[in-house]
Design a protein around this motif. Structure first.
Motif, PDB file in Angstrom:
ATOM      1  N   ARG A 230     -12.809  14.348   4.895  1.00 35.35           N
ATOM      2  CA  ARG A 230     -12.079  15.556   5.268  1.00 35.35           C
ATOM      3  C   ARG A 230     -11.415  15.366   6.628  1.00 35.35           C
ATOM      4  N   PRO A 231     -10.420  16.210   6.923  1.00 36.42           N
ATOM      5  CA  PRO A 231      -9.833  16.171   8.260  1.00 36.42           C
ATOM      6  C   PRO A 231     -10.903  16.506   9.301  1.00 36.42           C
ATOM      7  N   LEU A 232     -10.788  15.887  10.454  1.00 34.17           N
ATOM      8  CA  LEU A 232     -11.702  16.199  11.552  1.00 34.17           C
ATOM      9  C   LEU A 232     -11.120  17.332  12.378  1.00 34.17           C
ATOM     10  N   ALA A 233     -12.003  18.096  12.999  1.00 30.35           N
ATOM     11  CA  ALA A 233     -11.614  19.223  13.842  1.00 30.35           C
ATOM     12  C   ALA A 233     -12.264  19.072  15.216  1.00 30.35           C
ATOM     13  N   ARG A 234     -11.836  19.887  16.142  1.00 25.97           N
ATOM     14  CA  ARG A 234     -12.334  19.796  17.525  1.00 25.97           C
ATOM     15  C   ARG A 234     -13.858  19.828  17.591  1.00 25.97           C
ATOM     16  N   HIS A 235     -14.495  20.607  16.734  1.00 28.73           N
ATOM     17  CA  HIS A 235     -15.964  20.680  16.791  1.00 28.73           C
ATOM     18  C   HIS A 235     -16.634  19.366  16.363  1.00 28.73           C
ATOM     19  N   ASP A 236     -15.863  18.449  15.791  1.00 29.73           N
ATOM     20  CA  ASP A 236     -16.384  17.132  15.408  1.00 29.73           C
ATOM     21  C   ASP A 236     -16.300  16.123  16.557  1.00 29.73           C
TER      22      ASP A 236
ATOM     23  N   LEU B  81      -6.592  13.177  12.278  1.00 31.27           N
ATOM     24  CA  LEU B  81      -7.855  12.449  12.149  1.00 31.27           C
ATOM     25  C   LEU B  81      -8.537  12.865  10.867  1.00 31.27           C
ATOM     26  N   VAL B  82      -9.007  11.883  10.123  1.00 26.87           N
ATOM     27  CA  VAL B  82      -9.836  12.154   8.962  1.00 26.87           C
ATOM     28  C   VAL B  82     -11.138  11.377   9.132  1.00 26.87           C
TER      29      VAL B  82
ATOM     30  N   ALA C 234     -15.134  10.261   7.293  1.00 31.12           N
ATOM     31  CA  ALA C 234     -16.035  10.145   6.146  1.00 31.12           C
ATOM     32  C   ALA C 234     -17.421  10.532   6.628  1.00 31.12           C
ATOM     33  N   TRP C 235     -18.023  11.467   5.947  1.00 31.12           N
ATOM     34  CA  TRP C 235     -19.345  11.995   6.300  1.00 31.12           C
ATOM     35  C   TRP C 235     -20.334  11.586   5.232  1.00 31.12           C
ATOM     36  N   ASN C 236     -21.517  11.213   5.645  1.00 31.10           N
ATOM     37  CA  ASN C 236     -22.593  10.872   4.726  1.00 31.10           C
ATOM     38  C   ASN C 236     -23.842  11.617   5.181  1.00 31.10           C
ATOM     39  N   GLY C 237     -24.300  12.544   4.374  1.00 30.07           N
ATOM     40  CA  GLY C 237     -25.497  13.297   4.728  1.00 30.07           C
ATOM     41  C   GLY C 237     -25.385  14.021   6.056  1.00 30.07           C
ATOM     42  N   GLY C 238     -24.206  14.529   6.377  1.00 26.23           N
ATOM     43  CA  GLY C 238     -24.004  15.267   7.615  1.00 26.23           C
ATOM     44  C   GLY C 238     -23.676  14.408   8.820  1.00 26.23           C
ATOM     45  N   ALA C 239     -23.629  13.093   8.657  1.00 23.74           N
ATOM     46  CA  ALA C 239     -23.315  12.194   9.772  1.00 23.74           C
ATOM     47  C   ALA C 239     -21.919  11.593   9.569  1.00 23.74           C
ATOM     48  N   LEU C 240     -21.140  11.577  10.633  1.00 22.83           N
ATOM     49  CA  LEU C 240     -19.839  10.935  10.584  1.00 22.83           C
ATOM     50  C   LEU C 240     -20.051   9.429  10.612  1.00 22.83           C
ATOM     51  N   VAL C 241     -19.588   8.723   9.581  1.00 25.53           N
ATOM     52  CA  VAL C 241     -19.821   7.279   9.477  1.00 25.53           C
ATOM     53  C   VAL C 241     -18.529   6.468   9.522  1.00 25.53           C
ATOM     54  N   ALA C 242     -17.367   7.141   9.477  1.00 23.50           N
ATOM     55  CA  ALA C 242     -16.090   6.432   9.525  1.00 23.50           C
ATOM     56  C   ALA C 242     -15.007   7.419   9.930  1.00 23.50           C
TER      57      ALA C 242
ATOM     58  N   LEU D  74     -10.654   6.301   2.812  1.00 24.15           N
ATOM     59  CA  LEU D  74      -9.892   6.935   3.888  1.00 24.15           C
ATOM     60  C   LEU D  74      -8.396   6.683   3.712  1.00 24.15           C
ATOM     61  N   ILE D  75      -8.029   5.462   3.356  1.00 31.12           N
ATOM     62  CA  ILE D  75      -6.615   5.149   3.139  1.00 31.12           C
ATOM     63  C   ILE D  75      -6.074   5.921   1.937  1.00 31.12           C
ATOM     64  N   ALA D  76      -6.860   6.049   0.883  1.00 26.85           N
ATOM     65  CA  ALA D  76      -6.426   6.847  -0.273  1.00 26.85           C
ATOM     66  C   ALA D  76      -6.190   8.296   0.145  1.00 26.85           C
ATOM     67  N   HIS D  77      -7.053   8.821   1.007  1.00 22.28           N
ATOM     68  CA  HIS D  77      -6.879  10.182   1.516  1.00 22.28           C
ATOM     69  C   HIS D  77      -5.570  10.287   2.307  1.00 22.28           C
ATOM     70  N   LEU D  78      -5.300   9.265   3.116  1.00 22.10           N
ATOM     71  CA  LEU D  78      -4.052   9.263   3.894  1.00 22.10           C
ATOM     72  C   LEU D  78      -2.828   9.148   3.000  1.00 22.10           C
ATOM     73  N   THR D  79      -2.919   8.401   1.902  1.00 23.50           N
ATOM     74  CA  THR D  79      -1.769   8.323   1.000  1.00 23.50           C
ATOM     75  C   THR D  79      -1.501   9.681   0.350  1.00 23.50           C
TER      76      THR D  79
END
Length: 155
Positions: free
Chosen positions: A10-16, A54-55, A57-65, A102-107
């Motif tokens: 998902r897109p990232l926001a300021r709270h991230d 900014l986008v 990737a989250w896994n179990g509530g943690a930003l991993v990429a 992530l690249i697929a999301h950007l496309t």
């Protein structure tokens, strides 16, 4: 280790910003920079750039990429283009297709914005990234160049 069902892109926001700052610090080291403390204020500045996005990737509530991109004018076509500037996947999350996701999301963003193309740079010594990107993109007919204006930031 991410499972495909637990990944959210998902897109990232300021709270991230705090989570993003931690990944940015890891990314700096991975690119050859000195170890540094996460700097949430630096991450927050990215959200103030009007052409940047900014986008993550989250896994179990943690930003991993994350991926940082720009929506830019493109002089050759007179259209707009996407420029993927940075993409980083934390070491413990690699090998699960997150960069491609992530690249697929950007496309998809690019199709929505009617970009002429999405382009990005890959370090020449990153064989794993080059292999991964070979299946989803083609080599561009240009070479990247850089002039370092602040040597302390060089990597």
């Amino acid at each position: 280790m991410p499972s495909e069902t637990s990944i959210e892109i998902r897109p990232l926001a300021r709270h991230d910003a705090p989570a993003l700052a931690a990944l940015m610090a890891d990314y700096a080291v991975a690119m050859g920079g000195a170890a540094r403390q996460p700097r949430p204020e630096a991450a927050l500045r990215l959200f103030d750039e009007p052409m940047a996005g900014l986008v993550g990737a989250w896994n179990g509530g943690a930003l991993v990429a994350f991926a940082l991109f720009f929506d830019l004018p493109e002089a050759i076509s007179g259209e707009r283009a996407g420029q993927l500037d940075d993409l980083y996947v934390s070491p413990n999350a690699r090998g699960h297709g997150l960069a491609k996701a992530l690249i697929a999301h950007l496309t998809e963003i690019g199709r929505e914005r009617n970009w002429a193309h999405l382009r990005w740079l890959v370090p020449e010594d990153n064989a794993a990234a080059l292999r991964a990107y070979a299946g989803i993109s083609e080599a561009a007919p240009w070479q990247s160049r850089v002039i370092w204006l602040r040597r302390e930031l060089e990597y």
